[in-house]
Scaffold this motif. Structure first.
Motif, PDB file in Angstrom:
ATOM      1  N   LEU A 159       0.850  -1.189   0.000  1.00 40.37           N
ATOM      2  CA  LEU A 159       0.000   0.000   0.000  1.00 40.37           C
ATOM      3  C   LEU A 159       0.887   1.240   0.000  1.00 40.37           C
ATOM      4  O   LEU A 159       1.783   1.366   0.834  1.00 40.37           O
ATOM      5  N   VAL A 160       0.664   2.141  -0.950  1.00 42.14           N
ATOM      6  CA  VAL A 160       1.387   3.412  -0.974  1.00 42.14           C
ATOM      7  C   VAL A 160       0.387   4.549  -1.078  1.00 42.14           C
ATOM      8  O   VAL A 160      -0.696   4.403  -1.656  1.00 42.14           O
ATOM      9  N   ALA A 161       0.751   5.674  -0.502  1.00 48.89           N
ATOM     10  CA  ALA A 161      -0.034   6.903  -0.601  1.00 48.89           C
ATOM     11  C   ALA A 161       0.897   7.985  -1.108  1.00 48.89           C
ATOM     12  O   ALA A 161       1.900   8.310  -0.454  1.00 48.89           O
ATOM     13  N   VAL A 162       0.587   8.532  -2.276  1.00 49.25           N
ATOM     14  CA  VAL A 162       1.454   9.495  -2.944  1.00 49.25           C
ATOM     15  C   VAL A 162       0.745  10.841  -3.022  1.00 49.25           C
ATOM     16  O   VAL A 162      -0.460  10.891  -3.337  1.00 49.25           O
ATOM     17  N   PRO A 163       1.449  11.947  -2.740  1.00 49.73           N
ATOM     18  CA  PRO A 163       0.816  13.266  -2.867  1.00 49.73           C
ATOM     19  C   PRO A 163       0.297  13.498  -4.275  1.00 49.73           C
ATOM     20  O   PRO A 163       0.923  13.076  -5.262  1.00 49.73           O
ATOM     21  N   SER A 185       0.046  18.716  -4.761  1.00 49.69           N
ATOM     22  CA  SER A 185       0.461  18.624  -3.356  1.00 49.69           C
ATOM     23  C   SER A 185       1.981  18.540  -3.287  1.00 49.69           C
ATOM     24  O   SER A 185       2.567  17.475  -3.458  1.00 49.69           O
ATOM     25  N   PHE A 186       2.603  19.679  -3.077  1.00 52.30           N
ATOM     26  CA  PHE A 186       4.055  19.726  -3.047  1.00 52.30           C
ATOM     27  C   PHE A 186       4.558  19.731  -1.607  1.00 52.30           C
ATOM     28  O   PHE A 186       3.917  20.255  -0.699  1.00 52.30           O
ATOM     29  N   GLY A 187       5.754  19.171  -1.400  1.00 54.74           N
ATOM     30  CA  GLY A 187       6.371  19.185  -0.089  1.00 54.74           C
ATOM     31  C   GLY A 187       5.742  18.240   0.907  1.00 54.74           C
ATOM     32  O   GLY A 187       5.956  18.378   2.113  1.00 54.74           O
ATOM     33  N   CYS A 244       3.943   4.453   2.906  1.00 51.34           N
ATOM     34  CA  CYS A 244       3.865   3.089   2.372  1.00 51.34           C
ATOM     35  C   CYS A 244       3.772   2.087   3.514  1.00 51.34           C
ATOM     36  O   CYS A 244       4.113   2.382   4.662  1.00 51.34           O
ATOM     37  N   SER A 245       3.294   0.894   3.168  1.00 58.24           N
ATOM     38  CA  SER A 245       3.209  -0.202   4.124  1.00 58.24           C
ATOM     39  C   SER A 245       2.932  -1.479   3.349  1.00 58.24           C
ATOM     40  O   SER A 245       2.806  -1.470   2.122  1.00 58.24           O
ATOM     41  N   ASP A 246       2.830  -2.594   4.082  1.00 57.84           N
ATOM     42  CA  ASP A 246       2.511  -3.875   3.461  1.00 57.84           C
ATOM     43  C   ASP A 246       1.843  -4.764   4.496  1.00 57.84           C
ATOM     44  O   ASP A 246       1.417  -4.281   5.550  1.00 57.84           O
ATOM     45  N   GLN A 247       1.748  -6.072   4.189  1.00 60.77           N
ATOM     46  CA  GLN A 247       1.028  -6.980   5.083  1.00 60.77           C
ATOM     47  C   GLN A 247       1.686  -7.101   6.455  1.00 60.77           C
ATOM     48  O   GLN A 247       1.055  -7.545   7.423  1.00 60.77           O
ATOM     49  N   ALA A 248       2.957  -6.681   6.578  1.00 60.27           N
ATOM     50  CA  ALA A 248       3.644  -6.758   7.873  1.00 60.27           C
ATOM     51  C   ALA A 248       3.117  -5.714   8.846  1.00 60.27           C
ATOM     52  O   ALA A 248       3.233  -5.884  10.057  1.00 60.27           O
ATOM     53  N   ALA A 304      10.445  11.652   3.073  1.00 57.22           N
ATOM     54  CA  ALA A 304      10.222  13.086   3.007  1.00 57.22           C
ATOM     55  C   ALA A 304      10.228  13.621   1.581  1.00 57.22           C
ATOM     56  O   ALA A 304       9.695  14.710   1.325  1.00 57.22           O
ATOM     57  N   ASP A 305      10.828  12.865   0.640  1.00 57.14           N
ATOM     58  CA  ASP A 305      10.915  13.371  -0.731  1.00 57.14           C
ATOM     59  C   ASP A 305       9.642  13.151  -1.533  1.00 57.14           C
ATOM     60  O   ASP A 305       9.555  13.538  -2.700  1.00 57.14           O
ATOM     61  N   GLY A 306       8.642  12.486  -0.954  1.00 53.22           N
ATOM     62  CA  GLY A 306       7.379  12.266  -1.645  1.00 53.22           C
ATOM     63  C   GLY A 306       7.432  11.182  -2.695  1.00 53.22           C
ATOM     64  O   GLY A 306       6.474  10.985  -3.446  1.00 53.22           O
ATOM     65  N   ASN A 307       8.534  10.441  -2.761  1.00 50.18           N
ATOM     66  CA  ASN A 307       8.715   9.395  -3.770  1.00 50.18           C
ATOM     67  C   ASN A 307       8.340   8.038  -3.172  1.00 50.18           C
ATOM     68  O   ASN A 307       8.969   7.600  -2.201  1.00 50.18           O
ATOM     69  N   PRO A 308       7.355   7.336  -3.722  1.00 52.53           N
ATOM     70  CA  PRO A 308       6.950   6.040  -3.157  1.00 52.53           C
ATOM     71  C   PRO A 308       8.065   5.001  -3.227  1.00 52.53           C
ATOM     72  O   PRO A 308       8.164   4.128  -2.368  1.00 52.53           O
ATOM     73  N   ALA A 309       8.910   5.068  -4.259  1.00 48.97           N
ATOM     74  CA  ALA A 309      10.006   4.108  -4.384  1.00 48.97           C
ATOM     75  C   ALA A 309      10.987   4.261  -3.221  1.00 48.97           C
ATOM     76  O   ALA A 309      11.498   3.271  -2.684  1.00 48.97           O
ATOM     77  N   THR A 310      11.244   5.511  -2.830  1.00 48.98           N
ATOM     78  CA  THR A 310      12.119   5.756  -1.688  1.00 48.98           C
ATOM     79  C   THR A 310      11.500   5.217  -0.413  1.00 48.98           C
ATOM     80  O   THR A 310      12.178   4.626   0.430  1.00 48.98           O
ATOM     81  N   CYS A 311      10.198   5.399  -0.283  1.00 51.05           N
ATOM     82  CA  CYS A 311       9.489   4.920   0.901  1.00 51.05           C
ATOM     83  C   CYS A 311       9.582   3.408   1.005  1.00 51.05           C
ATOM     84  O   CYS A 311       9.869   2.859   2.075  1.00 51.05           O
ATOM     85  N   VAL A 312       9.358   2.720  -0.119  1.00 46.74           N
ATOM     86  CA  VAL A 312       9.391   1.252  -0.113  1.00 46.74           C
ATOM     87  C   VAL A 312      10.795   0.746   0.183  1.00 46.74           C
ATOM     88  O   VAL A 312      10.988  -0.227   0.929  1.00 46.74           O
ATOM     89  N   ALA A 313      11.811   1.417  -0.401  1.00 49.51           N
ATOM     90  CA  ALA A 313      13.196   0.938  -0.260  1.00 49.51           C
ATOM     91  C   ALA A 313      13.801   1.286   1.094  1.00 49.51           C
ATOM     92  O   ALA A 313      14.493   0.459   1.710  1.00 49.51           O
TER      93      ALA A 313
END
Length: 318
Positions: A277-281, A285-287, A292-296, A303-312
């Motif tokens: 699950l990801v939530a992206v601005p 919606s700047f700044g 993100c999350s998952d079944q765990a 802070a950069d608003g990038n879902p890939a960064t959140c997941v990694a």
């Protein structure tokens, strides 16, 4: 002369009676509108003002194909029958699942060129009526316009039987399931909400979806987790099912809420044993942080608003 005139009048009356077509009732118009097999029957029973607005917006061409879509739905393996009179408006049966769906006419109030048709919805399984947590009723306000019945207004009311034993049992069991569904998830603390500022509401929405996913997988073990937000939708007239589990509000199930776009992915296996699950601005919606999350369970953010960064390498919300 009088005899000739009488014969002429009788002849005209006879010809009119023989060639006249019976006027369409409001109920017949309603059935034709939603279940007609000819393209354009849906638009035919919309008010001129509505058609004008749709035409101006460019949406009319798409709408005129609705009748063909409705016709195709009737051939999806279900016995489908409509009734122009009597207490039943529609009956649909699925011989495979043993389910039967009925729309009953509770009241038909004709007043000149206006007719209010009030209907209710009923579901049966193996000929037994099924209890539903919400019992909707709809009133179709039909109005004559240019000699054609038009759908002028739709009213929807939902009755919640708060004192019904079956409803209370189902409600309390659902509340217990939700409260104990995700032991791995950490409660959202005030410090976390403060650190993320205006995204506190988004954190709560993330938590709602995660809890709903756990409830969904335990309720429908053959399916497991779902990657379709609408499967968790909380709006529906019938009993909860795996395509409308009634676990989250419809606004959140749309995938767009609080300026964020919520997306589910990664449902692998049958049943699905994982999800992401990801939530992206949103685009305006700047700044704002990506979440993100998952079944765990734990929710993370970048802070950069990038879902890939959140997941990694997202920072856990403590």
């Amino acid at each position: 002369m009088r005899r000739f005139a009488s014969k002429l009048v009788l002849t005209l009356l006879g010809a009119t009676a023989a060639g006249a077509q019976p006027a369409q009732t409001a109920r017949q118009a309603l059935l034709e509108m939603f279940f007609g097999k000819t393209s354009g029957t849906f638009a035919r029973h919309l008010p001129a003002a509505t058609l004008g607005a749709l035409d101006k917006s460019g949406a009319l061409a798409t709408l005129q194909q609705y009748s063909l879509v409705a016709s195709q739905l009737q051939t999806k393996g279900k016995n489908f029958e409509t009734f122009e009179s009597g207490s039943l408006l529609l009956v649909a049966e699925d011989s495979t699942s043993g389910q039967k769906f009925e729309i009953k006419v509770d009241n038909d109030s004709l007043r000149g060129d206006e007719d209010d048709i009030e209907v209710s919805f009923h579901i049966y399984k193996d000929k037994q009526p099924q209890q539903t947590p919400f019992l909707p009723r709809m009133t179709f306000g039909m109005k004559m316009e240019s000699g054609i019945w038009k759908l002028n207004e739709v009213q929807v009311t939902v009755r919640v039987p708060l004192a019904d034993p079956d409803f209370l049992k189902g409600m309390t069991e659902a509340m217990k399931a939700r409260s104990g569904a995700a032991p791995a998830m950490q409660p959202l603390k005030q410090a976390s909400m403060t650190s993320l500022g205006s995204d506190a509401s988004v954190l709560a929405a993330m938590q709602s979806i995660l809890t709903a996913e756990n409830t969904y997988s335990s309720t429908y073990p053959a399916a497991g987790y779902t990657c379709t937000l609408s499967d968790l939708d909380g709006f529906g007239g019938g009993a909860p099912n795996e395509h409308q589990a009634m676990l989250i509000p419809s606004g959140l199930a749309s995938g767009k809420k609080y300026g964020y776009v919520f997306t589910l992915s990664g449902c692998t296996g049958t049943p699905a044993t994982s999800f992401r699950l990801v939530a992206v601005p949103g685009v305006n919606s700047f700044g704002r942080q990506a979440l993100c999350s998952d079944q765990a369970g734990p929710i993370r953010y970048s802070a950069d608003g990038n879902p890939a960064t959140c997941v990694a390498s997202g920072i856990p919300v403590q």
